[in-house]
Design a protein around this motif. Sequence first.
Motif, PDB file in Angstrom:
ATOM      1  N   LEU A  78     -11.867   1.652  -3.371  1.00  0.00           N
ATOM      2  CA  LEU A  78     -10.760   2.483  -3.981  1.00  0.00           C
ATOM      3  C   LEU A  78     -10.808   2.724  -5.785  1.00  0.00           C
ATOM      4  CD1 LEU A  78      -7.601   0.772  -1.310  1.00  0.00           C
ATOM      5  CD2 LEU A  78      -9.522   2.794  -0.986  1.00  0.00           C
ATOM      6  N   THR A  79     -10.022   3.366  -5.830  1.00  0.00           N
ATOM      7  CA  THR A  79      -9.059   3.876  -7.116  1.00  0.00           C
ATOM      8  C   THR A  79      -8.013   3.117  -7.234  1.00  0.00           C
ATOM      9  OG1 THR A  79      -7.894   5.926  -6.715  1.00  0.00           O
ATOM     10  CG2 THR A  79     -10.479   6.459  -7.132  1.00  0.00           C
ATOM     11  N   ASP A  80      -7.513   3.472  -8.412  1.00  0.00           N
ATOM     12  CA  ASP A  80      -6.598   2.609  -9.032  1.00  0.00           C
ATOM     13  C   ASP A  80      -5.226   3.127  -7.968  1.00  0.00           C
ATOM     14  OD1 ASP A  80      -7.564   1.041  -9.999  1.00  0.00           O
ATOM     15  OD2 ASP A  80      -7.406   1.379 -11.695  1.00  0.00           O
ATOM     16  N   ARG A  81      -5.458   4.694  -8.278  1.00  0.00           N
ATOM     17  CA  ARG A  81      -4.029   4.816  -7.647  1.00  0.00           C
ATOM     18  C   ARG A  81      -4.124   5.305  -6.147  1.00  0.00           C
ATOM     19  NH1 ARG A  81       0.885   6.885  -7.881  1.00  0.00           N
ATOM     20  NH2 ARG A  81       1.337   8.803  -6.573  1.00  0.00           N
ATOM     21  N   GLU A  82      -5.376   5.386  -5.328  1.00  0.00           N
ATOM     22  CA  GLU A  82      -5.431   5.207  -3.875  1.00  0.00           C
ATOM     23  C   GLU A  82      -5.088   4.409  -3.642  1.00  0.00           C
ATOM     24  OE1 GLU A  82      -8.886   7.747  -2.272  1.00  0.00           O
ATOM     25  OE2 GLU A  82     -10.004   5.635  -3.663  1.00  0.00           O
ATOM     26  N   ARG A  83      -5.228   2.882  -3.986  1.00  0.00           N
ATOM     27  CA  ARG A  83      -4.835   0.949  -3.924  1.00  0.00           C
ATOM     28  C   ARG A  83      -2.875   1.664  -3.856  1.00  0.00           C
ATOM     29  NH1 ARG A  83      -7.487  -3.814  -3.540  1.00  0.00           N
ATOM     30  NH2 ARG A  83      -9.572  -2.518  -4.630  1.00  0.00           N
ATOM     31  N   GLU A  84      -2.465   1.673  -5.040  1.00  0.00           N
ATOM     32  CA  GLU A  84      -0.937   2.073  -5.428  1.00  0.00           C
ATOM     33  C   GLU A  84      -0.340   3.089  -4.616  1.00  0.00           C
ATOM     34  OE1 GLU A  84       2.097   3.566  -8.441  1.00  0.00           O
ATOM     35  OE2 GLU A  84      -0.245   4.094  -8.686  1.00  0.00           O
ATOM     36  N   LEU A  85      -0.621   4.014  -3.736  1.00  0.00           N
ATOM     37  CA  LEU A  85      -0.567   3.951  -2.243  1.00  0.00           C
ATOM     38  C   LEU A  85      -0.585   4.085  -0.944  1.00  0.00           C
ATOM     39  CD1 LEU A  85      -1.695   8.195  -3.288  1.00  0.00           C
ATOM     40  CD2 LEU A  85       0.756   7.805  -3.400  1.00  0.00           C
ATOM     41  N   LEU A  86      -1.434   3.289  -0.685  1.00  0.00           N
ATOM     42  CA  LEU A  86      -1.982   2.052   0.661  1.00  0.00           C
ATOM     43  C   LEU A  86      -1.335   1.050   0.135  1.00  0.00           C
ATOM     44  CD1 LEU A  86      -5.684   2.498   0.555  1.00  0.00           C
ATOM     45  CD2 LEU A  86      -3.873   4.172   2.325  1.00  0.00           C
ATOM     46  N   GLN A  87      -0.567   0.331  -0.782  1.00  0.00           N
ATOM     47  CA  GLN A  87      -0.044  -0.535  -1.055  1.00  0.00           C
ATOM     48  C   GLN A  87       1.827  -0.323  -0.822  1.00  0.00           C
ATOM     49  OE1 GLN A  87      -0.884  -1.764  -4.780  1.00  0.00           O
ATOM     50  NE2 GLN A  87      -2.136  -3.621  -4.192  1.00  0.00           N
ATOM     51  N   GLN A  88       1.948   0.933  -1.503  1.00  0.00           N
ATOM     52  CA  GLN A  88       3.027   1.799  -0.556  1.00  0.00           C
ATOM     53  C   GLN A  88       3.637   1.437   0.491  1.00  0.00           C
ATOM     54  OE1 GLN A  88       4.436   5.330  -3.264  1.00  0.00           O
ATOM     55  NE2 GLN A  88       3.818   4.543  -5.474  1.00  0.00           N
ATOM     56  N   LEU A  89       2.445   2.417   0.955  1.00  0.00           N
ATOM     57  CA  LEU A  89       2.251   3.181   2.844  1.00  0.00           C
ATOM     58  C   LEU A  89       2.660   0.968   3.269  1.00  0.00           C
ATOM     59  CD1 LEU A  89       2.102   4.525   4.778  1.00  0.00           C
ATOM     60  CD2 LEU A  89      -0.005   4.325   4.609  1.00  0.00           C
ATOM     61  N   ALA A  90       1.874   0.249   3.437  1.00  0.00           N
ATOM     62  CA  ALA A  90       1.587  -0.849   4.143  1.00  0.00           C
ATOM     63  C   ALA A  90       3.228  -1.506   3.082  1.00  0.00           C
ATOM     64  CB  ALA A  90       1.212  -1.966   3.400  1.00  0.00           C
ATOM     65  N   ALA A  91       4.192  -0.875   2.342  1.00  0.00           N
ATOM     66  CA  ALA A  91       5.489  -1.549   1.850  1.00  0.00           C
ATOM     67  C   ALA A  91       6.543  -1.125   3.039  1.00  0.00           C
ATOM     68  CB  ALA A  91       5.393  -1.519   0.326  1.00  0.00           C
ATOM     69  N   GLN A  92       5.840   0.241   3.296  1.00  0.00           N
ATOM     70  CA  GLN A  92       7.497   0.883   4.012  1.00  0.00           C
ATOM     71  C   GLN A  92       7.244   1.085   5.238  1.00  0.00           C
ATOM     72  OE1 GLN A  92       9.662   3.244   2.389  1.00  0.00           O
ATOM     73  NE2 GLN A  92       9.420   1.997   0.904  1.00  0.00           N
ATOM     74  N   SER A  93       5.796   0.958   6.094  1.00  0.00           N
ATOM     75  CA  SER A  93       5.983   0.633   7.390  1.00  0.00           C
ATOM     76  C   SER A  93       5.866   0.043   8.590  1.00  0.00           C
ATOM     77  CB  SER A  93       4.194   1.570   7.711  1.00  0.00           C
ATOM     78  OG  SER A  93       3.381   1.583   8.867  1.00  0.00           O
ATOM     79  N   SER A  94       5.983   0.036   9.229  1.00  0.00           N
ATOM     80  CA  SER A  94       6.499  -1.519  10.379  1.00  0.00           C
ATOM     81  C   SER A  94       5.647  -0.776  11.282  1.00  0.00           C
ATOM     82  CB  SER A  94       8.402  -0.774  10.764  1.00  0.00           C
ATOM     83  OG  SER A  94       8.298   0.457  11.525  1.00  0.00           O
ATOM     84  N   PHE A  95       4.307   0.235  11.430  1.00  0.00           N
ATOM     85  CA  PHE A  95       3.295   0.130  12.052  1.00  0.00           C
ATOM     86  C   PHE A  95       2.461  -1.069  12.704  1.00  0.00           C
ATOM     87  CE2 PHE A  95      -1.269   1.285  13.325  1.00  0.00           C
ATOM     88  CZ  PHE A  95      -0.504   1.580  15.041  1.00  0.00           C
ATOM     89  N   ASP A  96       2.191  -1.740  13.495  1.00  0.00           N
ATOM     90  CA  ASP A  96       1.496  -3.062  13.863  1.00  0.00           C
ATOM     91  C   ASP A  96       0.507  -3.179  14.856  1.00  0.00           C
ATOM     92  OD1 ASP A  96       0.312  -5.118  14.249  1.00  0.00           O
ATOM     93  OD2 ASP A  96       2.281  -6.866  14.112  1.00  0.00           O
ATOM     94  N   PRO A  97      -0.651  -2.357  14.985  1.00  0.00           N
ATOM     95  CA  PRO A  97      -1.411  -2.184  15.566  1.00  0.00           C
ATOM     96  C   PRO A  97      -1.616  -3.444  16.797  1.00  0.00           C
ATOM     97  CG  PRO A  97      -3.069  -2.463  13.639  1.00  0.00           C
ATOM     98  CD  PRO A  97      -1.582  -2.706  13.598  1.00  0.00           C
ATOM     99  N   ARG A  98      -1.358  -4.379  15.737  1.00  0.00           N
ATOM    100  CA  ARG A  98      -1.837  -5.709  17.148  1.00  0.00           C
ATOM    101  C   ARG A  98      -0.827  -5.548  17.964  1.00  0.00           C
ATOM    102  NH1 ARG A  98      -3.498  -5.846  12.802  1.00  0.00           N
ATOM    103  NH2 ARG A  98      -1.846  -6.464  11.404  1.00  0.00           N
TER     104      ARG A  98
END
Length: 310
Positions: free
Chosen positions: A288-308
């Motif tokens: 991951l680039t730094d920007r990709e990592r940052e965006l994915l971290q934002q998504l992880a913080a916002q999303s309530s989706f749990d595939p399990r």
Amino acid sequence: MARDYYEMLGVSRNASSEEVQQAYRKLARRYHPDVNSDPESEERFKEINEAYSVLSDPDTRKRYDRFGPDFRSIPEGYEEWVGAGQGARRGGGRPGAGGRGGVRVSADEGFGGVGFEDLFGSLFGARGAAGPIPGADQEAELELTVEEAYRGGKRNVTLSGPSGPRTFEVTIPRGVVDGQRIRLSGQGGRGGGNVRPGDLYLVVHLAPHSHYRVSGRDIYVDLPVTPWEAALGAMVPLTTPGGETKVRVPPGSSSGRRLRLRGEGMPNPRGSPGDLYAEVRIAVPPKLTDRERELLQQLAAQSSFDPRRS
């Protein structure tokens, strides 16, 4: 010693055609080289295909049941001549003396054909009253790639025999499938006298492919997509045996989802073509680039989706 085809498929000799097909499919899934890394799986897979190609055809199975492993060495039409307790000539005539049971005849290896004098003597004694004996049909395996089978065309094939190698120019029909036979008229075993030789049948075997999996006329291929293409939907390129195409990935697609491309499987000159199934496989960036990592971290913080829990 030749193995019994029924034993190879694990079915009884009175198994129905449906039972033979079910046994074949089960074993083919188990031993296909794409899913079985055992070094012996490819050879086992070839044996299973050979057994199924014989037992799935009613006429061929009938000849195999009657003559055993040597059934390919017996010229077509000799079922009428080889009987239990009767040696009647074809088209009527005087029965043979001291009737015989079913006769099994071994063929010479390669293209030499049947030992016709031995066959003639076994069936009719020394009288030689039945006339010239036609040449026996023979079979050989022709391995093709999925692309070759899809496109068809001409190809030179060299086969070895007692008198040396023989080369044929073979026309491969477009869309041939595993187990299909290509007939080369007059290229089989030699007959006795001035009768025409038998035919040579090339039995198609599709070689394992790193990209495609073929079942009948349907083709299966993995479709790698990014997580955002799978989540948002996208039009993505896909390489098929027929060339490059585009596939629409619906939003919210998970790995394993099958996208059907109707009529894009193996061609069928005599009917409907097969379908092509693209199976979604979600791939993530290896780094991951730094920007990709940052965006994915934002998504992880916002999303309530749990595939399990889905």
